[in-house]
Design an enzyme around this catalytic site. Structure first.
Site, PDB file in Angstrom:
ATOM      1  N   GLU A  64       0.801  -1.231   0.000  1.00 27.06           N
ATOM      2  CA  GLU A  64       0.000   0.000   0.000  1.00 27.06           C
ATOM      3  C   GLU A  64       0.833   1.280   0.000  1.00 27.06           C
ATOM      4  OE1 GLU A  64      -2.874  -0.428   3.185  1.00 27.06           O
ATOM      5  OE2 GLU A  64      -4.178  -1.589   1.870  1.00 27.06           O
ATOM      6  N   GLU A 104      -6.524  -8.093  -0.677  1.00 21.24           N
ATOM      7  CA  GLU A 104      -7.175  -7.888   0.619  1.00 21.24           C
ATOM      8  C   GLU A 104      -8.593  -7.402   0.380  1.00 21.24           C
ATOM      9  OE1 GLU A 104      -5.235  -5.442   3.599  1.00 21.24           O
ATOM     10  OE2 GLU A 104      -3.260  -6.034   2.842  1.00 21.24           O
TER      11      GLU A 104
END
Ligand code: GAL
Length: 746
Positions: free
Chosen positions: A390, A451
């Protein structure tokens, strides 16, 4: 010849930086893997374990050197280690998730005692990935993986990299790149013999010239073919071959070195054309969960058995076909088990949202190299994560990481996990954390969801039933969408197990309740959903792998506006009968209208307001599952249950008395059918008995004792010491009969 000697025993530990001051007697005697501090399973602060400690070890060389070089191999020490041997200090090793080796040959004493000191800085050092900013996980502390003493001849095999080709043919091929090192003063004129194990037809012995200049290195390519078609490595039949490389010197009777490594013949790729993942030529929708390597009480210092157990839980209890090792390289024991049982792996470098300065980035690239060099022979690994989880785009850094990965492994694609769709796509697979509560249509191909869920819907095992059910259904809906979306390779949910975290994240008690299982690896309803997606099999006698689990606590008034409507059942049965006590309510089929794409749609049974009336007629729930008309499973939950038993169960009846072998012991307060009662908060007290002849305990109990239950169930760990024997663990709680188990230490 090489010797590889476990070096986990007889360490001394002091929880501060004391160098050579302080007498050994003050230190604790410990066995690796070790954590600085045993902590409660939640509600503790990083400062309790994140400090500088001193490890010492005094040892005589276990074998005579006979001209060999000696290395000290650390599989992992968190987070920065300064090692000194007999007064010589090695440069600080930074990074806790990858191994490092020190050539200690020049500082060893052949006669007499050697004195090893490790100054270990387990603080969250901003100069070392993943730290520098807030991170949603704890790194924990200690020399938390195995350490080895390795003897090698001056000329030895540094590592081997095995690739395969033509795997479907009559004579599948392999190529093994063998890196040889010659630290001696004369050139080596030798040969390298290769033996492949596991093939149905015996292999002709093969030998290759191996010339290595003095004080130099050489790369030898060993190429060959099997004499018969290969038994492929697959998820149902994770068949492993082995490659044994023997280095010899011309004319010498004894070999110089020998290494063996397991590998598999398998083809894994993500198609750019249709976006799908293919294993051995067949499309396979990836269905998985993220795993953190951390455990209650012991942090990351889990023994081989616990590491292997996690892989088993992911494959057999959660029915996953893939795990993402979020967010760092994980234990060799875990990966080895993934190979053995057929569980695919997406492995990535340490990091979380933050990119540090150029030194930090250099360390991240070093981590990437170490990860790939350590793990590229694992058939289970299909994808390398080469980006900080991320993090923002960073062309220079990520061009470098992609180039490095490609240079170290030409057979696997890279992924780079981001949480925004429009991004510079440098990798082989677009890996995306999708928190839209659905799956966003892909922009790039191939696209893998890495995710979903997580912080969007944190759920504790003792939350109200509606939340537990909704948590499970969110996972079910996203997986259903994934199965229905041809163009995505699959989806990996956040996450398998609840985990400890910093106070900036999580529920305030240093816990993220994001798991489909709790931190003890015990299921929430969402785990039952995953379990139910496994295909049951008939072994000729009975059905195996049948799952039938009602997602209910079966109470009259736990849900808003009472009742249990609808009743959700996670099952891989074709039909389910539902009974209230002795009255029959009907036969039901999976809800294909809501879940058209899943392998096994949940049963969503409406209308339970009718028989289940507030204040009236509440009886036991009884479910019976059928496949092909045959009854294959049943489940009962008691109405109006009060705790009727304390259950205590160890995962293993036997441990090795090696000072590190550890098993989980689960305890639960249940109804008479064994269903946990989530609102029981009793205190359970444990007593572990069993002493060695010298009066010391045979084993240690790791965990909170007494334990104040939340959610009706939890676990402790029993860790063996070094003396064989039998230990008994007794658990007592008010108002119920005590429970006890025995564990044999061999
Ligand atoms: C993601 C992150 C994970 C975890 C998760 C919680 O953004 O990658 O490490 O923090 O959120 O849902």
């Amino acid at each position: 010849m090489r010797s590889l000697i476990p070096f986990n025993d007889h360490w001394l530990f002091w929880p501060d930086d004391v160098g050579n001051h302080l007498h050994d007697d003050a230190f604790a005697r410990v066995t690796l893997p070790h954590t600085h501090k045993i902590v409660p399973h939640h509600n503790f602060d990083v400062s309790e374990y994140a400090f500088v400690s001193t490890y010492r070890k005094r040892f005589m060389l276990p074998e005579a050197r006979g001209g060999r070089r000696v290395f000290l191999d650390f599989d992992g020490a968190m987070m920065a280690a300064t090692v000194s041997l007999n007064g010589h200090e090695f440069p600080e090793q930074r990074g806790g998730y990858v191994p490092f080796s020190l050539d200690i040959s020049d500082y060893l004493r052949d006669e007499g005692e050697n004195y090893l000191v490790v100054k270990l800085d387990s603080s969250e050092r901003p100069d070392i990935p993943p730290f520098g900013y807030v991170v949603d996980y704890l790194a924990f502390s200690g020399i938390y993986r195995d350490v080895w003493l390795r003897y090698v001849e001056p000329c030895y095999i540094r590592d081997i990299c095995i690739t395969t080709h033509d795997i479907y043919g009559d004579q599948p091929g392999y190529e093994i790149s063998v890196r040889l090192v010659n630290s001696g003063d004369s050139d080596l004129d030798g040969d390298l013999a290769c033996a492949i194990g596991g093939s149905s037809a015996p292999q002709r012995p093969q030998s290759f010239a191996a010339k290595v200049p003095a004080r130099g290195e050489a790369l030898v390519k060993v190429r060959g073919r099997l004499e018969a078609a290969a038994r492929l490595w697959s998820l149902d039949d994770p068949y492993l071959h082995s490659a044994t490389l023997t280095l010899g010197q011309k004319g010498a009777a004894l070999p110089l070195d020998r290494v063996s490594e397991a590998f598999g013949f398998r083809e894994a790729y993500f198609s750019k054309d249709d976006g799908k993942f293919y294993l051995n030529g067949q499309p396979l929708k990836l269905r998985g969960l993220n795993r953190h390597q951390t455990y209650p009480y012991i942090g990351a210092a889990a023994s081989a058995r616990l590491q292997r157990k996690d892989a088993d839980i992911l494959k057999y209890e959660l029915g996953c076909n893939i795990v993402r090792t979020s967010h760092y390289p994980q234990s060799p024991h875990f990966l080895q088990r993934c190979d053995e049982i057929g569980l695919l792996v997406f492995e990535e470098i340490p990091g979380w949202q933050h990119i540090g300065d150029s030194d930090w980035q250099a360390l991240a690239l070093r981590d990437l190299r170490a990860m790939i060099e350590r793990d590229r022979n694992h058939p289970s690994i299909i994808l390398w994560g080469v980006r900080i989880n991320e993090s923002p785009d960073n062309s220079a850094f990520y061009e470098a990481s992609n180039t490095l990965a490609a240079s170290l492994d030409s057979t696997r694609p890279t992924g780079g996990v981001r949480n925004f769709l429009k991004s510079q796509f440098l990798e082989g697979v677009f890996t995306f954390n999708d928190f839209s509560n659905s799956i966003q249509p892909p922009i790039y191909r191939p696209h893998l969801v890495t995710e979903y869920g997580g912080h969007m819907f944190p759920t504790k095992p003792w939350d109200q039933e509606e939340r537990l059910v909704e948590h499970a259904l969110r996972h079910a809906r996203i997986q259903d969408t994934s199965y229905g979306m041809e163009a995505i390779a699959g989806a990996i949910g956040w996450c398998a197990f609840d985990y400890n975290t910093h106070y900036h994240l999580g529920s305030g008690d240093r816990m993220c309740y994001h798991g489909v299982m709790d931190i003890f690896r015990l299921p929430k309803f969402a785990a039952d959903f995953y379990a139910s997606q496994q295909e049951p099999g008939y072994d000729g006698v009975r059905w195996q792998g049948v799952v039938l689990r009602a997602a209910t606590l079966w109470t009259m008034g736990d849900r808003n506006a009472d009742g249990v409507d609808p009743l959700v059942v996670f099952s891989n049965c074709e039909e389910v009968d539902l009974w209230f006590g002795s009255s029959y309510h009907g036969r039901f089929r999976p809800d294909r209208a809501q879940f058209p794409h899943l392998p096994y749609a949940p049963f969503v049974i409406p209308g339970l307001t009718e028989p289940v009336l507030w204040g009236k007629n509440f009886q036991d729930l009884h479910l019976v599952g059928y496949i092909g008309g045959q009854m294959v499973a049943e489940q009962r939950i008691e109405a109006g249950a009060i705790p009727s038993q304390l259950l205590l169960a160890a995962d293993d009846a036997e441990l090795r008395a090696d000072g590190q072998d550890t098993t989980r012991v689960v305890f639960k307060l249940t109804d008479k059918y064994g269903n946990r009662l989530p609102y029981t908060q009793s205190v359970v007290t444990f007593d572990l008995r069993g002493t060695a002849p010298d009066g010391s305990p045979l084993a240690d109990l790791l965990g909170e004792n007494p334990f104040a239950l939340m959610g009706g169930q939890a676990a402790l760990y029993v860790r063996a010491r070094h003396t064989p024997g039998v230990v008994t663990l007794r658990a007592v709680t008010p108002r119920l009969p005590e429970a006890s188990i025995t564990i044999t230490l061999k």
